[in-house]
Design an enzyme around this catalytic site. Sequence first.
Site, PDB file in Angstrom:
ATOM      1  N   HIS A 190      36.548 -57.187   4.194  1.00 10.88           N
ATOM      2  CA  HIS A 190      35.472 -57.332   5.184  1.00 10.88           C
ATOM      3  C   HIS A 190      35.101 -58.802   5.387  1.00 10.88           C
ATOM      4  O   HIS A 190      34.623 -59.477   4.494  1.00 10.88           O
ATOM      5  CB  HIS A 190      34.227 -56.504   4.875  1.00 10.88           C
ATOM      6  CG  HIS A 190      33.433 -56.232   6.120  1.00 10.88           C
ATOM      7  ND1 HIS A 190      33.536 -55.069   6.865  1.00 10.88           N
ATOM      8  CD2 HIS A 190      32.555 -57.010   6.793  1.00 10.88           C
ATOM      9  CE1 HIS A 190      32.736 -55.142   7.927  1.00 10.88           C
ATOM     10  NE2 HIS A 190      32.141 -56.311   7.904  1.00 10.88           N
ATOM     11  N   GLU A 242      40.755 -45.513   6.098  1.00  6.49           N
ATOM     12  CA  GLU A 242      39.385 -45.668   5.628  1.00  6.49           C
ATOM     13  C   GLU A 242      38.472 -44.695   6.353  1.00  6.49           C
ATOM     14  O   GLU A 242      38.745 -44.285   7.486  1.00  6.49           O
ATOM     15  CB  GLU A 242      38.890 -47.089   5.914  1.00  6.49           C
ATOM     16  CG  GLU A 242      39.692 -48.178   5.281  1.00  6.49           C
ATOM     17  CD  GLU A 242      39.124 -49.535   5.602  1.00  6.49           C
ATOM     18  OE1 GLU A 242      38.587 -49.719   6.706  1.00  6.49           O
ATOM     19  OE2 GLU A 242      39.215 -50.429   4.744  1.00  6.49           O
ATOM     20  N   HIS A 255      40.557 -47.422  10.438  1.00  2.60           N
ATOM     21  CA  HIS A 255      39.272 -46.813  10.117  1.00  2.60           C
ATOM     22  C   HIS A 255      38.875 -45.922  11.289  1.00  2.60           C
ATOM     23  O   HIS A 255      38.140 -46.345  12.180  1.00  2.60           O
ATOM     24  CB  HIS A 255      38.211 -47.882   9.883  1.00  2.60           C
ATOM     25  CG  HIS A 255      36.957 -47.364   9.265  1.00  2.60           C
ATOM     26  ND1 HIS A 255      36.185 -48.100   8.395  1.00  2.60           N
ATOM     27  CD2 HIS A 255      36.313 -46.178   9.390  1.00  2.60           C
ATOM     28  CE1 HIS A 255      35.135 -47.388   8.020  1.00  2.60           C
ATOM     29  NE2 HIS A 255      35.188 -46.230   8.610  1.00  2.60           N
TER      30      HIS A 255
HETATM   31  C1  LIG Z   1      35.427 -50.924   5.496  1.00  5.69           C
HETATM   32  C2  LIG Z   1      35.453 -52.230   6.202  1.00  5.69           C
HETATM   33  O1  LIG Z   1      34.836 -53.176   5.808  1.00  5.69           O
HETATM   34  C3  LIG Z   1      36.290 -52.344   7.379  1.00  5.69           C
HETATM   35  O2  LIG Z   1      37.532 -51.922   7.063  1.00  5.69           O
HETATM   36  C4  LIG Z   1      35.883 -51.480   8.527  1.00  5.69           C
HETATM   37  O3  LIG Z   1      37.028 -50.869   9.037  1.00  5.69           O
HETATM   38  C5  LIG Z   1      35.313 -52.312   9.622  1.00  5.69           C
HETATM   39  O4  LIG Z   1      35.026 -51.415  10.661  1.00  5.69           O
HETATM   40  P1  LIG Z   1      34.967 -51.960  12.160  1.00  5.69           P
HETATM   41  O5  LIG Z   1      36.338 -52.529  12.491  1.00  5.69           O
HETATM   42  O6  LIG Z   1      34.619 -50.725  12.961  1.00  5.69           O
HETATM   43  O7  LIG Z   1      33.906 -53.027  12.187  1.00  5.69           O
HETATM   44  N1  LIG Z   2      38.392 -52.930   4.437  1.00  2.34           N
HETATM   45  C1  LIG Z   2      38.246 -54.143   5.224  1.00  2.34           C
HETATM   46  C2  LIG Z   2      39.103 -54.016   6.437  1.00  2.34           C
HETATM   47  O1  LIG Z   2      39.934 -53.138   6.531  1.00  2.34           O
HETATM   48  C3  LIG Z   2      38.958 -54.997   7.544  1.00  2.34           C
HETATM   49  O2  LIG Z   2      37.695 -55.590   7.569  1.00  2.34           O
HETATM   50  P1  LIG Z   2      37.515 -56.788   8.629  1.00  2.34           P
HETATM   51  O3  LIG Z   2      38.555 -57.833   8.281  1.00  2.34           O
HETATM   52  O4  LIG Z   2      37.753 -56.204   9.992  1.00  2.34           O
HETATM   53  O5  LIG Z   2      36.110 -57.289   8.425  1.00  2.34           O
END
Ligand SMILES: CC(=O)[C@@H](O)[C@H](O)COP(=O)(O)O
Ligand SMILES: NCC(=O)COP(=O)(O)O
Length: 252
Positions: free
Chosen positions: A202, A81, A49
């Site tokens: 998440h 993402e 992300h």
């Molecule tokens: C979209 C999502 O829920 C996660 O993939 C996101 O990448 C979390 O971002 P952080 O790792 O910056 O908290």
């Molecule tokens: N889209 C969710 C992700 O890539 C990771 O979320 P998290 O496990 O770091 O909360």
Amino acid sequence: MTSHPARTALSVNLNKVALVRNTRHLGIPSVVRAATLCLRAGAQGITVHPRPDARHIRAADVRELHGLLRQSWPGAEFNIEGNPFHNLMDFVREFRPDQCTFVPDTEGQFTSDHGWDLAADGERVRPLIEEARALGVRVSLFMDPVAANMAAAKAAGADRVELYTEHYAHVFGTAQQARVLASYAQAARAAQAAGLQVNAGHDLNRDNLATFLRSVPGVREVSIGHALIADALELGYEGTVKAYLDCIAAGA
Ligand SMILES: CC(=O)[C@@H](O)[C@H](O)COP(=O)(O)O
Ligand SMILES: NCC(=O)COP(=O)(O)O
């Protein structure tokens, strides 16, 4: 012959490896090495992300991971993402990942904490979905688990939705768990009835993952980062990925 639903794929989100790496100018822990060890242990994909503030994943990480997967792990999926109105589409156009996940975060947001409001943004997001799909990139929309909103995700042109699972993680183990899980199952069924496939992510972890997958039908992919990387600090990447794959198998 009955078609056996594909087992849920594990996509490891490497944001938090990059977060630690960025606190020194030493290049360790390596994001590429983390990806290699997780894929070697059986993960089916890698998620990043690259937020606009580059707090963790940077453009160079995306470039290096793209090269690693294409050259050494052609069967693994790369999922990028981001917010398509910020910097995500630049990465989609340059790297054409297997999947992009549209997330409606603001630039400085602490973490992702809501899905799309397609009543407000559906028309704006549709041409970007069309562009990504025309480039051969599967598009997943990060969505709250609201069954009534799934048809709009399909109408916007998405291939998949990613159910935002923080609310489930928050109530896991409490009296609210069954009711909240039922809402995710209803949203997943509504998405599938609309012709969408379903991802989830998440705050999923080793404790809550199997219960989620047993209760929510047909989840194609879970993307997991924060808890998995925290576990890897204790168990190592190989042991951690195998533990998460065991959770997925237990949830099948
Ligand atoms: C979209 C999502 O829920 C996660 O993939 C996101 O990448 C979390 O971002 P952080 O790792 O910056 O908290
Ligand atoms: N889209 C969710 C992700 O890539 C990771 O979320 P998290 O496990 O770091 O909360």
